[in-house]
Design an enzyme around this catalytic site. Structure first.
Site, short mmCIF file in Angstrom:
data_model
loop_
_atom_site.label_atom_id
_atom_site.label_comp_id
_atom_site.label_asym_id
_atom_site.label_seq_id
_atom_site.Cartn_x
_atom_site.Cartn_y
_atom_site.Cartn_z
N GLY A 48 0.92 -0.87 -0.01
CA GLY A 48 0.59 -0.02 0.15
C GLY A 48 1.07 1.43 -0.01
N GLU A 98 3.89 4.47 5.67
CA GLU A 98 2.80 3.89 5.85
C GLU A 98 2.00 4.59 5.02
OE1 GLU A 98 1.73 1.19 5.19
OE2 GLU A 98 0.81 0.00 7.44
N ASP A 140 -5.20 2.77 10.30
CA ASP A 140 -6.66 2.78 10.99
C ASP A 140 -6.35 2.39 12.55
OD1 ASP A 140 -9.62 2.64 10.16
OD2 ASP A 140 -8.85 0.42 9.55
N LYS A 184 -6.32 7.19 10.04
CA LYS A 184 -8.15 6.95 10.43
C LYS A 184 -7.88 6.83 11.73
CE LYS A 184 -9.84 3.87 7.73
NZ LYS A 184 -10.71 2.92 6.49
N PHE A 206 -13.72 4.35 4.12
CA PHE A 206 -13.29 3.03 3.01
C PHE A 206 -11.75 3.65 1.80
CE2 PHE A 206 -11.14 -0.10 1.17
CZ PHE A 206 -10.12 -0.84 2.36
N ASP A 245 -5.80 0.38 -1.73
CA ASP A 245 -6.21 -1.47 -2.50
C ASP A 245 -7.74 -1.68 -1.68
OD1 ASP A 245 -5.42 -3.07 -0.62
OD2 ASP A 245 -5.77 -4.57 -1.61
#
Ligand code: IMP
Ligand code: MG
Length: 178
Positions: free
Chosen positions: A43, A97, A101, A129, A150, A157
């Site tokens: 990611g 990163e 989350d 988040k 999301f 992804d």
């Protein structure tokens, strides 16, 4: 692909600005240090590539791979899929990163890297988040704090798709509700 994006959350132009700003800050903070920039696959690769070119002090890079996600929900179990190639002994590690989350991934990673005799460990995340936070962890550098949606694109992804979108968008719920 674009029809699955409900809204664009961060435009290409804003992403560029974020990388520039974070790069300047990191360049200042790591002057004269032994910087090892560690990107978390997959990611964070797009962010890593852009951020790296805004970091103007000497550094080396490496990659690690972990996974804890299936669809839009974290499984809570982090799996180590690829370790560092470089020994971080005495280095100043900066973990890069895509998104912080629940925090489970980064707290697991920091604790693993903590045992490797690094001089320091800091975290740089493109997105934060905070709504879902479960682990007691904070990033040292944050690109942007986002609401509990999301998101996809710019490396992020949904079931391995949408990583190649040049912006960060909100995934249309119709995609995971079907
Ligand atoms: P955490 O362990 O819950 O903090 O999750 C971190 C990882 O989950 C990130 O590196 C992402 O790969 C993935 N993730 C969390 N939220 C999202 C999202 O909104 N879109 C895409 N991937 C996400
Ligand atoms: Mg990830």
């Amino acid at each position: 692909m674009e029809k699955d994006v409900k809204d664009i959350l961060i435009s290409e132009q804003e992403l560029k600005q974020i990388c520039k700003q974070l790069g300047e800050q990191i360049t200042r903070d790591y002057q004269g240090k032994k910087l090892l920039v560690v990107s978390v696959l997959k990611g964070a690769v797009v962010f890593m590539a852009d951020l790296l070119r805004e970091i103007k002090c000497e550094c080396i890079i490496d990659f690690i791979a972990v996974s804890s996600y299936s669809g839009t929900k974290t499984t809570g179990v982090v799996k180590f899929k690829k370790d560092l190639d470089i020994d971080p002994d005495g280095m100043d590690i900066l973990i890069v990163e895509d998104i912080l989350d629940s925090g489970v991934t980064l707290s697991y990673l920091s604790s693993v890297l903590m045992g490797r005799n690094a001089n320091s460990i800091k975290i740089c995340t493109l997105l934060d988040k905070p709504a879902n936070r479960r682990a007691d962890i904070k990033a040292d550098y944050v690109g942007k704090t986002i609401p509990d949606e999301f998101v996809i694109g710019y490396g992020l992804d949904y079931n391995e798709k949408y990583r190649n979108l040049p912006y960060v968008g909100i995934l249309s719920p119709s995609v995971y509700e079907k």
